[in-house]
Design a protein around this motif. Structure first.
Motif, mmCIF file in Angstrom:
data_model
loop_
_atom_site.group_PDB
_atom_site.id
_atom_site.type_symbol
_atom_site.label_atom_id
_atom_site.label_comp_id
_atom_site.label_asym_id
_atom_site.label_seq_id
_atom_site.Cartn_x
_atom_site.Cartn_y
_atom_site.Cartn_z
ATOM 1 N N ALA A 53 0.840 -1.204 0.000
ATOM 2 C CA ALA A 53 0.000 0.000 0.000
ATOM 3 C C ALA A 53 0.875 1.254 0.000
ATOM 4 N N TYR A 54 1.970 1.194 0.750
ATOM 5 C CA TYR A 54 2.887 2.339 0.802
ATOM 6 C C TYR A 54 3.543 2.562 -0.569
ATOM 7 N N ILE A 55 4.004 1.476 -1.187
ATOM 8 C CA ILE A 55 4.646 1.604 -2.497
ATOM 9 C C ILE A 55 3.678 2.200 -3.504
ATOM 10 N N TYR A 56 2.454 1.672 -3.535
ATOM 11 C CA TYR A 56 1.479 2.165 -4.510
ATOM 12 C C TYR A 56 1.239 3.668 -4.326
ATOM 13 N N SER A 57 1.197 4.107 -3.079
ATOM 14 C CA SER A 57 0.874 5.509 -2.792
ATOM 15 C C SER A 57 2.052 6.455 -3.002
ATOM 16 N N ASN A 58 3.267 5.927 -3.004
ATOM 17 C CA ASN A 58 4.445 6.799 -3.038
ATOM 18 C C ASN A 58 5.385 6.580 -4.218
ATOM 19 N N PHE A 59 5.294 5.428 -4.866
ATOM 20 C CA PHE A 59 6.186 5.111 -5.982
ATOM 21 C C PHE A 59 5.363 4.573 -7.147
ATOM 22 N N PRO A 60 4.953 5.425 -8.065
ATOM 23 C CA PRO A 60 4.201 4.936 -9.232
ATOM 24 C C PRO A 60 4.977 3.804 -9.897
ATOM 25 N N SER A 61 4.359 2.661 -10.035
ATOM 26 C CA SER A 61 5.051 1.485 -10.567
ATOM 27 C C SER A 61 4.017 0.446 -10.962
ATOM 28 N N GLN A 62 4.497 -0.665 -11.490
ATOM 29 C CA GLN A 62 3.648 -1.810 -11.798
ATOM 30 C C GLN A 62 3.897 -2.831 -10.695
ATOM 31 N N LEU A 63 2.995 -2.858 -9.712
ATOM 32 C CA LEU A 63 3.241 -3.563 -8.459
ATOM 33 C C LEU A 63 2.460 -4.869 -8.354
ATOM 34 N N SER A 64 3.166 -5.924 -7.958
ATOM 35 C CA SER A 64 2.541 -7.212 -7.637
ATOM 36 C C SER A 64 2.882 -7.553 -6.196
ATOM 37 N N ALA A 65 1.918 -8.140 -5.475
ATOM 38 C CA ALA A 65 2.135 -8.507 -4.080
ATOM 39 C C ALA A 65 1.644 -9.927 -3.862
ATOM 40 N N CYS A 66 2.396 -10.694 -3.077
ATOM 41 C CA CYS A 66 1.999 -12.074 -2.837
ATOM 42 C C CYS A 66 2.523 -12.557 -1.493
ATOM 43 N N ASP A 67 1.933 -13.624 -0.988
ATOM 44 C CA ASP A 67 2.352 -14.222 0.273
ATOM 45 C C ASP A 67 1.941 -15.690 0.257
ATOM 46 N N ALA A 68 2.673 -16.506 1.005
ATOM 47 C CA ALA A 68 2.358 -17.932 1.069
ATOM 48 C C ALA A 68 1.193 -18.214 2.009
ATOM 49 N N ASN A 69 0.897 -17.264 2.908
ATOM 50 C CA ASN A 69 -0.130 -17.475 3.923
ATOM 51 C C ASN A 69 -1.471 -16.908 3.453
ATOM 52 N N GLU A 70 -2.470 -17.776 3.338
ATOM 53 C CA GLU A 70 -3.769 -17.352 2.812
ATOM 54 C C GLU A 70 -4.434 -16.297 3.697
ATOM 55 N N MET A 71 -4.261 -16.416 5.016
ATOM 56 C CA MET A 71 -4.853 -15.428 5.918
ATOM 57 C C MET A 71 -4.222 -14.061 5.704
ATOM 58 N N MET A 72 -2.906 -14.035 5.498
ATOM 59 C CA MET A 72 -2.224 -12.769 5.232
ATOM 60 C C MET A 72 -2.718 -12.159 3.921
ATOM 61 N N VAL A 73 -2.850 -12.969 2.898
ATOM 62 C CA VAL A 73 -3.325 -12.476 1.599
ATOM 63 C C VAL A 73 -4.730 -11.888 1.732
ATOM 64 N N LYS A 74 -5.575 -12.569 2.489
ATOM 65 C CA LYS A 74 -6.939 -12.064 2.713
ATOM 66 C C LYS A 74 -6.894 -10.703 3.394
ATOM 67 N N LYS A 75 -6.045 -10.568 4.404
ATOM 68 C CA LYS A 75 -5.960 -9.297 5.133
ATOM 69 C C LYS A 75 -5.331 -8.201 4.271
ATOM 70 N N ALA A 76 -4.384 -8.580 3.427
ATOM 71 C CA ALA A 76 -3.801 -7.599 2.502
ATOM 72 C C ALA A 76 -4.885 -7.070 1.564
ATOM 73 N N ASN A 77 -5.692 -7.970 1.027
ATOM 74 C CA ASN A 77 -6.734 -7.536 0.101
ATOM 75 C C ASN A 77 -7.823 -6.717 0.800
#
Length: 236
Positions: A53-77
Motif C-alpha cells: 500500500a505504501y509503495i502504490y501511494s508513493n512510488f508509481p510502478s507496476q506492483l505485484s504482491a503475494c504471500d504464502a499465507n492465505e490469511m495474510m493475503v486475505k488481510k492484505a486484500n
C-alpha cells in the motif's frame, strides 16, 4: 490440533511492518532506487499489505504482491479494498513462483527468505528478475557471537530451515546467480512523532485469538533481542 508457529502468530495478529527496521527502513531503501511508472515490482511475502500500500501511494510502478499465507493475503486484500487501491495480493510460494522468467525490475523481500529454503527462493528471485534487476532483502542473520544453543533455540522457535551469517547470505546470493551483491548499512535518521505513527507496526486481528498465539508472542519477546539482521542489495 494445529501446532501454531511464529508465522501463524503474525497472520492471526495481522502484523504489518514486522520486519526489522519497519516501513521506515523500506521507505529509505526504495528511495535509493530508480522507480518509474514502468518499473515492475514484486513484494514477495507481502503480509497484510502495509508495504505494498505504501509503495502504490508513493512510488508509481507496476506492483505485484503475494504471500504464502492465505490469511495474510486475505488481510492484505482487505487493506487494499478499504483504501480503494487497485491491488490484489495472491497466494504464492517463494520457492516456486508462478511468474514468468524476467518479469520484474525489483524484488523486495522483507524478512521472508529467512523462512524459506534459500537455495530455492533466491534462485526463484533471480529467475523472475529482468537482467540488471535488483533484489532488496532485509533478512535475519546469525550473529557469530551466538552460542550454538541459542542459535538452535532461535532456529527451532522461528522455524528457520537454517540460520545464515551475513557472509553466508552473500555466498548464497552469488550461488543463486546474482552478479553483484552488497550488504548495506542501516541508515541513522530520526523521525518525528507523526512519522513514527505513520510508519509504525499495525495490526489486523483475527477474532478470537487462540491462547497459543499469545504464548508465541511472549516467547518471541524473550528471543527477539538475540536476533540480528542485514540488508542486502543484489543485482542480476
Amino acid at each position: 490440533m494445529t501446532q501454531f508457529g511464529y508465522l501463524d502468530f503474525l497472520a492471526q495478529m495481522g502484523v504489518g511492518g514486522a520486519h526489522p527496521g519497519g516501513l521506515s527502513l523500506t521507505s529509505y531503501l526504495l528511495a535509493q532506487e530508480t522507480i518509474t511508472d514502468q518499473t515492475a515490482i514484486l513484494d514477495i511475502g507481502c503480509g497484510t499489505g502495509q508495504t505494498a500500500a505504501y509503495i502504490y501511494s508513493n512510488f508509481p510502478s507496476q506492483l505485484s504482491a503475494c504471500d504464502a499465507n492465505e490469511m495474510m493475503v486475505k488481510k492484505a486484500n482487505q487493506r487494499f479494498h478499504h483504501h480503494r487501491l487497485p491491488l490484489k495480493a495472491t497466494v504464492e510460494n517463494a520457492e516456486l513462483l508462478s511468474f514468468p522468467d524476467e518479469s520484474f525490475h525489483l524484488v523486495l523481500s522483507e524478512s521472508v527468505s529467512t523462512f524459506t529454503r534459500t537455495d530455492y527462493s533466491l534462485a526463484e528471485y533471480h529467475r523472475v528478475l529482468k537482467p540488471g534487476g535488483v533484489l532488496l532483502a532485509i533478512e535475519t542473520t546469525k550473529n557469530p557471537s551466538l552460542t550454538d544453543e541459542t542459535a538452535e533455540e532461535l532456529r527451532a522457535f522461528y522455524r528457520f530451515p537454517r540460520m545464515l551469517t551475513e557472509q553466508e547470505w552473500i555466498d548464497a546470493l552469488q550461488i543463486a546467480g546474482f552478479r553483484k551483491t552488497s550488504s548495506l548499512t542501516p541508515p541513522s535518521y530520526e523521525e518525528d512523532l507523526e512519522e513514527q505513527i505513520e510508519n509504525g507496526t499495525d495490526f489486523s486481528l483475527t477474532h478470537p485469538i487462540p491462547q497459543a498465539i499469545y504464548d508465541i508472542l511472549a516467547r518471541h519477546e524473550e528471543l527477539a533481542p538475540h536476533l540480528s539482521f542485514s540488508i542486502f542489495r543484489a543485482v542480476k
